[in-house]
Design an enzyme around this catalytic site. Structure first.
Site, PDB file in Angstrom:
ATOM      1  N   CYS A  79      81.357 105.913  11.534  1.00  0.00           N
ATOM      2  CA  CYS A  79      82.239 106.665  10.639  1.00  0.00           C
ATOM      3  C   CYS A  79      82.315 105.985   9.269  1.00  0.00           C
ATOM      4  CB  CYS A  79      83.599 106.849  11.298  1.00  0.00           C
ATOM      5  SG  CYS A  79      84.443 108.317  10.684  1.00  0.00           S
ATOM      6  N   HIS A 139      82.230 109.054  16.479  1.00  0.00           N
ATOM      7  CA  HIS A 139      82.656 107.831  17.169  1.00  0.00           C
ATOM      8  C   HIS A 139      82.078 107.804  18.585  1.00  0.00           C
ATOM      9  CE1 HIS A 139      85.785 106.463  14.284  1.00  0.00           C
ATOM     10  NE2 HIS A 139      85.776 107.747  13.953  1.00  0.00           N
ATOM     11  N   GLU A 188      81.923 105.504  20.603  1.00  0.00           N
ATOM     12  CA  GLU A 188      82.656 104.603  21.522  1.00  0.00           C
ATOM     13  C   GLU A 188      83.596 105.356  22.460  1.00  0.00           C
ATOM     14  OE1 GLU A 188      83.106 104.839  18.251  1.00  0.00           O
ATOM     15  OE2 GLU A 188      85.148 104.413  17.586  1.00  0.00           O
TER      16      GLU A 188
HETATM   17  N1  GLN Z   1      88.093 107.015   6.019  1.00  0.00           N
HETATM   18  C1  GLN Z   1      86.883 107.710   6.348  1.00  0.00           C
HETATM   19  C2  GLN Z   1      87.087 109.208   6.374  1.00  0.00           C
HETATM   20  O1  GLN Z   1      88.203 109.674   6.495  1.00  0.00           O
HETATM   21  C3  GLN Z   1      86.322 107.239   7.661  1.00  0.00           C
HETATM   22  C4  GLN Z   1      87.171 107.609   8.827  1.00  0.00           C
HETATM   23  C5  GLN Z   1      86.855 106.812  10.072  1.00  0.00           C
HETATM   24  O2  GLN Z   1      86.177 105.804   9.982  1.00  0.00           O
HETATM   25  N2  GLN Z   1      87.369 107.238  11.200  1.00  0.00           N
HETATM   26  O3  GLN Z   1      86.139 109.927   6.328  1.00  0.00           O
END
Ligand code: GLN
Length: 596
Positions: free
Chosen positions: A398, A525, A527
């Protein structure tokens, strides 16, 4: 439907969640279908707006629910998929009741905690318990309910009252209360003390709940006379008192419960004796044993913002554990505060700067997890740069993917001021931009959340191979920003490869550096869907690459390109068979004891 309620006494952080999940596993192994509900008595509607430093990571479900990390434990232990409604908070219940009040559903009555809030809690529990979560149709046999907090908390009073009424409503034989408590050992005399447990059981009784089973956390197994005393003073049969003493890894907990015949005690309370099947826990036993015997190290640096509390990255840690156990490697996680890698730290705190870089340089693999806000972002960019230039296996998740793209734009395209509009709203070269469907004014539940589809653009790339050459995958998301689609061509011309995109082809999901041993960034994600015995393909890839074993895996995978390869099978073939295992010590990061 049978209900098992797990409450906690004396202190928080006893491992109630792991205990409840392990009870679920034990019942599953007895042949029952199990679902789970977590009650968090705080006022937040959900965990989405809370900092990970408050209660640990925000876990994300398929349906986009942003929930307490204990739901992650349930999903991983029981291999189920929960819904946002499986996490009940005071905020959610009040919101529901107040909406009904506004609609006039209470027909002029005074709306009160008892009976309206307590009724709403009971209805909610009953409704959610009947949602199938294991892919089969029809409701589960048993619902494990974990009540967050500690008995006596003011916040949980309405839940305790509701659960007391609920136990009466569902009737004897359908409700089993397991109270997790602490039996401290006084170091001076080495004696196991029962008084705190006695007091917390008294508190429980005074609130109208009677424990059927006591699960006592202690450093060592309970002595017989201590059990006897607890039995007498808490009025719980001795065979219903189990010890959860410290163990080397959490996969031992279901085994510990079985050893003490906890399933028989539960079955007796729930009048399920006819259905009892001896729990084999075969996979759990072998996994727990393998885990304890690992000795060949693999060192992963996690460069993040919330490194003071490893629970902030619990699922990332779990996914790393699943993969390292799979590869028969002993995992060492080096938590690196991202800002310590930055130039400013060099000036203000040279020792921390040196220590951070030493850890990064000693790592076999680097992981930059998700995150929000600009603190430490430059440090994460430096970690991505270091991994790219030194050919160290790198996985960016992300925000980790976004920083990898920004770093590439800055270093390779020479766009010095490339940035994300999250960190510089007026960025002249916005390589990462705000997504139109997000909100900048309302933070709760306004991101791109939950399971979304990623389509592989090519077969011949590491991520597609690791996922078994499928056409598409579904992974969970939680973000507001994305790679600027208008700058993708520029990045690709310079050598970055966007190997996974959403159904529109405009949203970047996976980025890779083809000429690097392992350099992958993902907008999702992975994970959250990793399971013991079924590690996430990308985490497996990272660990395999960190151990220098990735090529074999990819070769094997590409033989079946175009077909649906079972990744688990591919990996199993490659596991080196080991007979002699060395040291038994067990360390990863700062996680020890029950809180994993
Ligand atoms: N802050 C970034 C976004 O909102 C990444 C979000 C995250 O890593 N979950 O896109």
């Amino acid at each position: 439907m049978k209900y098992v309620l797990v409450t906690g006494g004396v202190v928080s952080g006893l491992g109630k969640g792991v205990t409840a999940s392990s009870v679920g596993v034990l019942l599953q192994e007895c042949g029952l279908r199990v679902t789970a509900i977590k009650i968090d008595p705080y006022l937040n509607t959900d965990a989405g707006t809370m900092s990970p430093l408050e209660h640990g990571e925000v876990f994300v479900l398929d349906d986009g629910g942003e929930v307490d990390l204990d739901l992650g434990n349930y999903e991983r232990f029981l291999d189920i998929k929960l819904t946002r409604d499986n996490n009940i908070t005071t905020g959610k219940i009040y919101q529901y009741v107040l909406e009904k009040e506004r609609k006039g559903d209470y027909l002029g009555k005074t709306v009160q905690v008892v009976p309206h809030i307590t009724d709403a809690i009971q209805e909610w529990i009953e409704r959610v318990a009947h949602i199938p979560v294991d892919g089969k149709s029809g409701p589960a046999d048993v619902c494990v309910i974990e009540l967050g907090g500690t008995i006596g908390d003011i916040e949980s009073m309405s839940f305790i009252e509701a659960l007391g009424q609920f136990s009466y409503r569902v009737g004897a034989g359908n409700f089993c209360l397991i109270h997790v408590s602490l039996v401290p050992v006084l170091s001076v005399v080495g004696e196991q003390k029962t008084k705190p447990t006695q007091h917390s059981v008294r508190g429980l009784r005074s609130l109208g709940l009677t424990p059927d089973i006591l699960a006592c956390r202690s450093t060592t197994a309970l002595e017989e006379n201590v059990k006897g005393k607890l039995s007498q003073f808490c009025q719980v049969p001795a065979e219903n008192i189990v010890t959860l003493h410290d163990v080397s890894n959490i996969w031992q907990i279901p085994l510990l419960l079985r050893e003490q015949r906890a399933h028989e005690a539960i079955f007796k309370v729930l009048k399920l004796n006819g259905r009892a099947q001896e729990p084999s826990l075969k996979e759990w036993t072998s996994r727990a044993d393998v885990h304890d015997k690992l000795h060949e190290p693999v060192r992963i640096a996690v460069v993040g913002k919330y490194t003071d509390l490893s629970d902030s990255y619990l699922s990332v840690l779990k996914a790393l554990v699943h993969s390292s156990v799979h590869w028969r490697k002993k995992l060492f996680v080096d938590w690196i505060p991202a800002s310590d890698l930055e130039e400013a730290t060099k000036r203000e705190n040279p020792d921390s700067f040196k220590a951070a870089w030493k850890l990064l340089k000693g790592a076999d693999g680097v992981l930059v997890p998700g995150g929000f806000g600009d603190r430490g972002v430059e440090g994460k960019i430096l970690a991505a740069k270091y991994s790219r230039e030194n050919r160290i296996p790198f996985l960016g998740i992300c925000l980790g993917m976004q920083v990898a793209v920004i770093e590439f734009a800055r270093s390779v395209l020479g766009v010095q001021d490339a940035n994300s509009t999250e960190f510089d709203p007026n960025a002249k070269n916005p390589y990462v931009i705000f997504m139109p469907e997000g909100s900048t004014t309302h933070m709760g539940g306004t991101m791109r959340l939950g399971s979304r589809r990623t389509y592989f653009q090519v077969n011949d790339c590491k991520s597609a191979k690791l996922y078994g050459c499928k056409k598409f995958i579904d992974e969970r998301h939680r973000h507001r920003y994305e790679v600027n689609p208008d700058l993708v061509a520029k990045l690709e011309n310079a050598g970055l490869s966007f190997t996974g995109k959403d159904e529109t082809g405009r949203r970047m999901e996976i980025v890779e550096l083809p000429n690097h041993p392992f350099y992958i960034g993902v907008q999702f994600h992975p994970e959250f869907k990793s399971r013991p015995g079924k590690p996430s393909p990308l985490f497996s890839g990272l660990i395999a690459a960190a151990c220098g074993q990735l090529d074999g895996v990819l070769q094997e995978a590409s033989k079946g390109a175009g077909t649906e390869i079972c990744t688990a099978r591919v990996f199993q073939n490659k596991i080196p068979k080991k007979s002699a295992f060395g040291s038994r010590d067990y360390v990863y990061g700062s996680c020890n004891g029950l809180r994993f």
